[in-house]
Design a protein around this motif. Structure first.
Motif, PDB file in Angstrom:
ATOM      1  N   ASP A  92       0.833  -1.210   0.000  1.00 42.75           N
ATOM      2  CA  ASP A  92       0.000   0.000   0.000  1.00 42.75           C
ATOM      3  C   ASP A  92       0.869   1.261   0.000  1.00 42.75           C
ATOM      4  O   ASP A  92       0.626   2.205  -0.758  1.00 42.75           O
ATOM      5  N   ALA A  93       1.889   1.253   0.861  1.00 39.81           N
ATOM      6  CA  ALA A  93       2.748   2.443   0.986  1.00 39.81           C
ATOM      7  C   ALA A  93       3.514   2.710  -0.308  1.00 39.81           C
ATOM      8  O   ALA A  93       3.677   3.858  -0.718  1.00 39.81           O
ATOM      9  N   LEU A  94       3.978   1.642  -0.952  1.00 39.11           N
ATOM     10  CA  LEU A  94       4.693   1.811  -2.222  1.00 39.11           C
ATOM     11  C   LEU A  94       3.773   2.426  -3.274  1.00 39.11           C
ATOM     12  O   LEU A  94       4.152   3.367  -3.987  1.00 39.11           O
ATOM     13  N   LEU A  95       2.560   1.888  -3.377  1.00 40.17           N
ATOM     14  CA  LEU A  95       1.626   2.417  -4.373  1.00 40.17           C
ATOM     15  C   LEU A  95       1.260   3.865  -4.042  1.00 40.17           C
ATOM     16  O   LEU A  95       1.176   4.711  -4.941  1.00 40.17           O
ATOM     17  N   ASP A  96       1.065   4.138  -2.756  1.00 39.52           N
ATOM     18  CA  ASP A  96       0.764   5.525  -2.342  1.00 39.52           C
ATOM     19  C   ASP A  96       1.882   6.471  -2.761  1.00 39.52           C
ATOM     20  O   ASP A  96       1.647   7.630  -3.088  1.00 39.52           O
ATOM     21  N   ALA A  97       3.123   5.949  -2.727  1.00 37.69           N
ATOM     22  CA  ALA A  97       4.287   6.793  -3.026  1.00 37.69           C
ATOM     23  C   ALA A  97       4.551   6.896  -4.534  1.00 37.69           C
ATOM     24  O   ALA A  97       5.505   7.552  -4.942  1.00 37.69           O
ATOM     25  N   GLY A  98       3.725   6.213  -5.324  1.00 34.62           N
ATOM     26  CA  GLY A  98       3.896   6.306  -6.778  1.00 34.62           C
ATOM     27  C   GLY A  98       4.880   5.312  -7.345  1.00 34.62           C
ATOM     28  O   GLY A  98       5.325   5.453  -8.498  1.00 34.62           O
ATOM     29  N   VAL A  99       5.238   4.295  -6.584  1.00 34.68           N
ATOM     30  CA  VAL A  99       6.159   3.263  -7.074  1.00 34.68           C
ATOM     31  C   VAL A  99       5.342   2.152  -7.738  1.00 34.68           C
ATOM     32  O   VAL A  99       4.334   1.701  -7.189  1.00 34.68           O
ATOM     33  N   THR A 100       5.772   1.726  -8.900  1.00 31.92           N
ATOM     34  CA  THR A 100       5.101   0.625  -9.594  1.00 31.92           C
ATOM     35  C   THR A 100       5.430  -0.692  -8.900  1.00 31.92           C
ATOM     36  O   THR A 100       6.589  -0.943  -8.563  1.00 31.92           O
ATOM     37  N   VAL A 101       4.421  -1.530  -8.701  1.00 27.03           N
ATOM     38  CA  VAL A 101       4.618  -2.755  -7.921  1.00 27.03           C
ATOM     39  C   VAL A 101       4.246  -3.995  -8.739  1.00 27.03           C
ATOM     40  O   VAL A 101       3.179  -4.053  -9.354  1.00 27.03           O
ATOM     41  N   THR A 102       5.150  -4.964  -8.730  1.00 25.31           N
ATOM     42  CA  THR A 102       4.853  -6.304  -9.226  1.00 25.31           C
ATOM     43  C   THR A 102       4.901  -7.246  -8.032  1.00 25.31           C
ATOM     44  O   THR A 102       5.878  -7.243  -7.286  1.00 25.31           O
ATOM     45  N   LEU A 103       3.854  -8.024  -7.858  1.00 23.56           N
ATOM     46  CA  LEU A 103       3.836  -8.998  -6.764  1.00 23.56           C
ATOM     47  C   LEU A 103       4.388 -10.318  -7.278  1.00 23.56           C
ATOM     48  O   LEU A 103       4.142 -10.693  -8.428  1.00 23.56           O
ATOM     49  N   ASN A 104       5.119 -11.007  -6.423  1.00 19.73           N
ATOM     50  CA  ASN A 104       5.705 -12.282  -6.842  1.00 19.73           C
ATOM     51  C   ASN A 104       5.328 -13.381  -5.856  1.00 19.73           C
ATOM     52  O   ASN A 104       5.658 -13.295  -4.672  1.00 19.73           O
ATOM     53  N   ALA A 105       4.645 -14.391  -6.373  1.00 18.81           N
ATOM     54  CA  ALA A 105       4.301 -15.560  -5.552  1.00 18.81           C
ATOM     55  C   ALA A 105       5.158 -16.726  -5.999  1.00 18.81           C
ATOM     56  O   ALA A 105       5.160 -17.095  -7.172  1.00 18.81           O
ATOM     57  N   VAL A 106       5.887 -17.301  -5.062  1.00 18.70           N
ATOM     58  CA  VAL A 106       6.663 -18.497  -5.361  1.00 18.70           C
ATOM     59  C   VAL A 106       5.821 -19.709  -4.964  1.00 18.70           C
ATOM     60  O   VAL A 106       5.296 -19.781  -3.850  1.00 18.70           O
ATOM     61  N   MET A 107       5.692 -20.636  -5.902  1.00 21.42           N
ATOM     62  CA  MET A 107       4.847 -21.817  -5.657  1.00 21.42           C
ATOM     63  C   MET A 107       5.616 -22.854  -4.833  1.00 21.42           C
ATOM     64  O   MET A 107       6.269 -23.734  -5.389  1.00 21.42           O
ATOM     65  N   THR A 108       5.534 -22.751  -3.530  1.00 15.05           N
ATOM     66  CA  THR A 108       6.169 -23.774  -2.705  1.00 15.05           C
ATOM     67  C   THR A 108       5.157 -24.874  -2.395  1.00 15.05           C
ATOM     68  O   THR A 108       3.948 -24.656  -2.439  1.00 15.05           O
ATOM     69  N   ALA A 109       5.690 -26.047  -2.059  1.00 19.71           N
ATOM     70  CA  ALA A 109       4.808 -27.177  -1.771  1.00 19.71           C
ATOM     71  C   ALA A 109       3.822 -26.833  -0.657  1.00 19.71           C
ATOM     72  O   ALA A 109       2.643 -27.181  -0.726  1.00 19.71           O
ATOM     73  N   GLU A 110       4.286 -26.109   0.349  1.00 15.99           N
ATOM     74  CA  GLU A 110       3.419 -25.863   1.496  1.00 15.99           C
ATOM     75  C   GLU A 110       2.314 -24.855   1.216  1.00 15.99           C
ATOM     76  O   GLU A 110       1.310 -24.839   1.940  1.00 15.99           O
TER      77      GLU A 110
END
Ligand code: SF4
Length: 445
Positions: A288-306
């Motif tokens: 939220d803070a990054l987006l508020d500050a105008g920084v472009t965000v890519t989220l990264n999900a790593v597919m772990t077994a758990e």
């Protein structure tokens, strides 16, 4: 920490690496040998014990005396009783001995050395030695230089990467790094940033460990932009960025993009993956803070077994929390690398059959909610057959080069999308064999 340990097409620029780490370490090794055992040189014979002190080294939080008698005999570990610096003269170190194979026959001598050190290393003596211990720890003696800085030739031109160190406020089981690896220090980081710009990089990635733990991070960002980098990306878990003004300060310094690890929708699952309780909520607040500050965000999900079985819940969270926000690029989904702690492979490496079941469902949910899915056809993504080579999320164009860490097992030869697929990660193939692939009979449309 970043999960992108490997990048396509690394090229070799003229990096100004530390000139000689061993030369820099030598005075501190000698000072420690002198302070702790009264030795004036290294190696030095210890005739009373029939052993030789070969070297003084650092292993994680411990200072180690390497003993031999023709062959390695033992490592004496001197461990501070607290991780953080103790008040002066407060405590002497704990003394442990790791006996090398074959060193058991020196047991009596080793016990005598332990007793001698316990008497000799008073709290005051230990404290006097600490500056040299800390200086030795600060030198990245145990980390290959390529882990710290890379120049890669990407689609959009040359891109540089600098890791600020390996400390982290999470402890993901999937991590390929040791938390005990030391960092390079601010001056060296700035030198590499300059090297990368001089070598023609126009984009810079600052990664870790967790780079937001480095107080000099805004300085690195500002320096990079002043040197002419068009974009600076931070690879982060964003936990620190939940604190007031952190994200805004980085944006003001010139940060343009962030690549934020977010592995699960459920807080308990996420905190179990990152082994850091309470950090899921802080990561969301950091985004939220990054987006508020105008920084472009890519989220990264790593597919772990758990976390894999509930991966398909993530698009709904992203949509509910960040949907429609300017600056959100989308959700990247990637496979884990081989974990540094091999004992965690069962928790980390996902079963390919379950990936092929869950990933298409996750993609469908994301696209139906308007959440872009990224990276599935990239170096860190799964093989294309993990999601039926869905052309909505993969380019299916012929690839220029192979990647050293991904291979095509024989089954790939009958696959319709082989030319567009990087293949299977080596650690996945070693663990799951033929189950890694499901060759496509026809190219999807
Ligand atoms: S079968 Fe092989 S070439 Fe085809 S998508 Fe799977 S890994 Fe790639």
């Amino acid at each position: 920490m970043s999960t992108t340990s490997d990048r396509a097409r690394e090229v070799a620029p003229p990096f100004r690496d530390p000139s000689s780490l061993d030369a820099a370490a030598r005075p501190h090794r000698l000072a420690l040998a002198r302070a702790l055992v009264g030795a004036e040189e290294l190696p030095v014979a210890l005739p009373r014990f029939g052993l030789r002190l070969d070297d003084v080294q650092v292993d994680g939080a411990a200072l180690c005396l390497e003993l031999s008698a023709g062959a390695p005999v033992a490592r004496v570990r001197l461990s501070p009783r607290r991780r953080e610096l103790a008040p002066p003269s407060s405590e002497a170190p704990e003394i442990g001995i790791e006996v090398r194979p074959g060193g058991e026959r020196h047991a009596a001598a080793l016990e005598a050395i332990r007793a001698r050190l316990a008497r000799a290393i008073t709290p005051a003596r230990w404290e006097a030695a600490r500056p040299h211990f800390d200086a030795l720890r600060a030198l990245p003696l145990d980390v290959p230089m390529a882990y710290f800085r890379q120049l890669v030739s990407g689609v959009g031109g040359r891109e540089g990467l600098v890791r600020t160190g390996f400390a982290c406020n999470q402890d993901c089981g999937m991590c390929w790094q040791s938390r005990a690896w030391s960092g390079p220090g601010a001056a060296q980081i700035l030198t590499w940033v300059e090297d990368l710009r001089r070598a023609g990089a126009t984009r810079l990635i600052l990664s870790g460990g967790e780079p937001t733990l480095d107080a000099a991070l805004p300085e690195y960002v500002a320096r990079a932009r002043a040197l002419g980098f068009a974009a600076v990306t931070l690879e982060t878990n964003a936990v620190q960025l939940a604190k007031p003004e952190h994200a805004a300060r980085l944006a003001a310094a010139g940060l343009t993009d962030a690549f934020v690890s977010l592995h699960a929708a459920d807080a308990a699952i996420s905190d179990a993956i990152t082994r850091a309780r309470g950090t899921h909520a802080r990561t969301l607040a950091g985004v939220d803070a990054l987006l508020d500050a105008g920084v472009t965000v890519t989220l990264n999900a790593v597919m772990t077994a758990e976390g894999l079985l509930r991966l398909d819940e993530l698009p709904a969270l992203v949509h509910a929390r960040f949907g429609g926000r300017e600056g959100l690029r989308g959700l990247m989904v990637s496979l884990p690398t081989d974990p540094f702690d091999g004992a965690l492979r069962d928790r980390v490496l996902p079963d390919p059959a379950i990936v092929r079941e869950v990933l298409p469902r996750t993609i469908e949910r994301a696209l139906s909610l308007g959440v872009p899915v990224l990276g599935l056809d990239g170096p860190c993504g799964p093989p294309l057959c993990a999601f039926g080579a869905d052309p909505r999320v993969a380019r299916l164009e012929p690839l220029g080069e192979a990647l050293e860490f991904r291979v095509h097992p024989p089954a790939c030869d009958r696959c319709a999308v082989r030319s567009a697929c990087f293949g299977v990660r080596r650690e996945q193939l070693a663990r799951f064999g033929d189950a890694c692939t499901a060759p496509l009979a026809a190219r999807p449309r």
